[in-house]
Design a protein around this motif. Structure first.
Motif, PDB file in Angstrom:
ATOM      1  N   PHE A  72     -10.848   8.113  -2.144  1.00 32.41           N
ATOM      2  CA  PHE A  72      -9.929   8.783  -1.112  1.00 32.41           C
ATOM      3  C   PHE A  72     -10.724   8.722  -0.080  1.00 32.41           C
ATOM      4  CE2 PHE A  72      -7.615   9.448  -5.085  1.00 32.41           C
ATOM      5  CZ  PHE A  72      -6.790   9.169  -4.484  1.00 32.41           C
ATOM      6  N   ALA A  73      -9.980   7.455   0.792  1.00 34.49           N
ATOM      7  CA  ALA A  73     -10.373   7.837   2.662  1.00 34.49           C
ATOM      8  C   ALA A  73      -9.416   8.299   3.247  1.00 34.49           C
ATOM      9  CB  ALA A  73     -10.522   5.930   3.187  1.00 34.49           C
ATOM     10  N   PRO A  74     -10.203   8.866   4.516  1.00 36.91           N
ATOM     11  CA  PRO A  74      -9.036   9.751   5.292  1.00 36.91           C
ATOM     12  C   PRO A  74      -8.205   9.092   5.975  1.00 36.91           C
ATOM     13  CG  PRO A  74     -11.394   9.402   6.114  1.00 36.91           C
ATOM     14  CD  PRO A  74     -11.279   8.632   5.171  1.00 36.91           C
ATOM     15  N   LEU A  75      -6.553   9.023   5.735  1.00 39.79           N
ATOM     16  CA  LEU A  75      -5.441   8.622   5.412  1.00 39.79           C
ATOM     17  C   LEU A  75      -5.535   8.259   7.382  1.00 39.79           C
ATOM     18  CD1 LEU A  75      -3.227  11.047   4.290  1.00 39.79           C
ATOM     19  CD2 LEU A  75      -4.263   9.914   3.098  1.00 39.79           C
ATOM     20  N   ASP A  76      -4.777   6.890   7.555  1.00 38.50           N
ATOM     21  CA  ASP A  76      -5.016   6.390   9.050  1.00 38.50           C
ATOM     22  C   ASP A  76      -3.611   6.501  10.037  1.00 38.50           C
ATOM     23  OD1 ASP A  76      -2.187   4.938   8.003  1.00 38.50           O
ATOM     24  OD2 ASP A  76      -3.691   3.742   6.646  1.00 38.50           O
ATOM     25  N   SER A  77      -3.558   6.911  11.204  1.00 42.81           N
ATOM     26  CA  SER A  77      -2.072   7.080  11.915  1.00 42.81           C
ATOM     27  C   SER A  77      -0.551   7.251  11.014  1.00 42.81           C
ATOM     28  CB  SER A  77      -2.852   7.121  12.781  1.00 42.81           C
ATOM     29  OG  SER A  77      -2.601   5.347  12.919  1.00 42.81           O
ATOM     30  N   VAL A  78      -1.291   5.338  10.830  1.00 44.58           N
ATOM     31  CA  VAL A  78       0.422   5.406  10.732  1.00 44.58           C
ATOM     32  C   VAL A  78       1.073   5.844   9.283  1.00 44.58           C
ATOM     33  CG1 VAL A  78       2.279   3.322   9.236  1.00 44.58           C
ATOM     34  CG2 VAL A  78      -0.291   3.189  10.924  1.00 44.58           C
ATOM     35  N   HIS A  79       0.055   6.496   8.093  1.00 48.96           N
ATOM     36  CA  HIS A  79       0.823   7.860   6.396  1.00 48.96           C
ATOM     37  C   HIS A  79       0.861   9.113   7.442  1.00 48.96           C
ATOM     38  CE1 HIS A  79      -0.923   4.010   4.170  1.00 48.96           C
ATOM     39  NE2 HIS A  79      -0.027   3.756   3.918  1.00 48.96           N
ATOM     40  N   VAL A  80       0.063   9.741   8.159  1.00 46.23           N
ATOM     41  CA  VAL A  80       0.397  10.617   8.607  1.00 46.23           C
ATOM     42  C   VAL A  80       1.631  10.097   9.592  1.00 46.23           C
ATOM     43  CG1 VAL A  80      -0.703  12.569  10.022  1.00 46.23           C
ATOM     44  CG2 VAL A  80      -2.234  11.236   8.485  1.00 46.23           C
ATOM     45  N   THR A  81       0.984   9.626  11.089  1.00 46.73           N
ATOM     46  CA  THR A  81       2.850   9.880  11.653  1.00 46.73           C
ATOM     47  C   THR A  81       4.285   9.743  10.403  1.00 46.73           C
ATOM     48  OG1 THR A  81       1.789   8.573  13.041  1.00 46.73           O
ATOM     49  CG2 THR A  81       3.811   8.621  12.888  1.00 46.73           C
ATOM     50  N   GLY A  82       4.377   8.337   9.520  1.00 49.13           N
ATOM     51  CA  GLY A  82       5.254   8.603   8.837  1.00 49.13           C
ATOM     52  C   GLY A  82       5.689  10.409   7.845  1.00 49.13           C
TER      53      GLY A  82
END
Length: 363
Positions: A196-206
């Motif tokens: 499980f890689a660090p979440l990208d900004s799109v998923h965190v923002t959503g």
């Protein structure tokens, strides 16, 4: 009642909103509805309830879903940084598999607390050896979830290997950890591994926008960007910062977020970098010490942000590499509780040498 035997295929060689109640050696119970108490941390209140709610790592989630739905669930090893959805994915899968029998079919242990060989020999083996609940004609297997498995002792891991082999027909094991290198090869080879890689900004923002809308928060655009930036792909960290900032300020702005977390603001880092690259040693030391004292900044946080700043500015590759290596050495010395003033002097000296190299290269 006879013990149920699973027909699931096993051992591929290589490769969230619920209230969780955990009691050492007891089965896990997860409520079907999200808690609405204001005292519940948002990381639990908004934990994905189903596999469809897990926004990131869809390829991994869909693979696990297919394996579980097709009675082919292997032992799992989920690893990666904190706050990336490892535990939420396993719990969502278990909720789908067992429904209202979840409490009887899942044993959850935090290996950082229950890390010794006695836990494997007693609690885990006792659970794995008990009879499974039948779901009609469908074979049922139980699930043992070991969070923070990399904290287990080597002896406990070797004992766990034998338990996995003995009860593999009736029980599946899900190991969750941050550092896969601390899991012995004998366990790794018995599990299907997913990173499980660090979440990208799109998923965190959503996900943050969903929470902001549900809670009716007043969040400025620059505040949301600050939350995403400081989370570094850790959804748990992002929600914790959001909740703590909301408790401290009605309006969640960039300044409020940085003030709540104690991190230096980008404009402060730009100012510090300007001093490091342009001012004399004494002037830089005086001004950086003043801003540290005035804003309550930690040198290690300044160092990490300045390191990221160095990656963004133009300079010869050899100068950049040397500077970053020197800052890494300073950060290591800070981790050993070395004197802050001395390490600040080392930081300024590193930039003084880098500045001399830049001037020489320009000539």
């Amino acid at each position: 009642m006879a013990e149920e035997i699973s027909l699931m295929e096993i051992d591929d060689e290589e490769g969230t909103s619920g209230s969780l109640k955990t009691d050492k050696g007891k089965n896990v119970a997860v409520s079907a509805a999200p808690p609405d108490s204001k005292a519940i941390p948002w990381v639990e209140k908004y934990r994905p309830q189903s596999l469809d709610d897990v926004a990131a790592h869809r390829d991994i989630v869909e693979t696990i879903d297919r394996l579980a739905s097709g009675n082919r669930l292997p032992h799992l090893l989920l690893y990666g940084p904190p706050g990336t959805g490892k535990t939420s994915t396993v719990l969502a899968m278990a909720r789908k598999l067992y429904g209202n029998q979840l409490q009887n079919m899942v044993l959850e242990l935090n290996a950082s607390d229950d890390r010794g060989i006695d836990v494997v020999r007693q609690q885990i083996q006792d659970f794995a050896s008990t009879q499974s609940i039948s779901f009609g004609a469908k074979p049922a297997v139980k699930l043992v979830l070991l969070d923070e498995a990399d904290a287990m002792t080597k002896d406990a891991q070797f004992a766990l290997r034998r338990v996995i082999e003995k009860y593999t027909r009736s029980t599946r094991f899900a190991l969750i950890c941050n550092n896969v290198n601390k899991i012995i090869p004998a366990l790794q080879s018995r599990c299907t591994r997913f990173r499980f890689a660090p979440l990208d900004s799109v998923h965190v923002t959503g996900r943050l926008k969903h929470v902001i809308s549900s809670e009716g928060l007043d969040v400025h655009e620059n505040g949301l960007k600050a939350l995403v930036r400081l989370s570094n792909g850790d959804m748990r960290k992002a929600l914790n910062i959001l909740q703590s900032t909301h408790m401290a300020s009605q309006q969640i702005t960039e300044e409020a977020v940085y003030l709540c977390t104690g991190n230096p603001m980008p404009k402060d880092i730009e100012q510090i970098a300007h001093w490091l690259l342009n001012e004399s040693f004494l002037t830089s030391h005086k001004r950086i010490s003043e801003i540290k004292s005035r804003k309550g900044l930690a040198l290690v946080d300044i160092l990490r942000e300045v390191t990221m700043f160095v990656f963004r500015i133009k300079m010869p590759a050899e100068v950049r590499i040397q500077l970053i290596n020197e800052m890494a050495d300073i950060e290591y010395r800070l981790s050993l509780a070395c004197n802050d003033k001395l390490q600040l002097g080392s930081l300024i000296s590193a930039f003084t040498r880098a500045r001399a190299s830049l001037v020489a290269a320009a000539k």
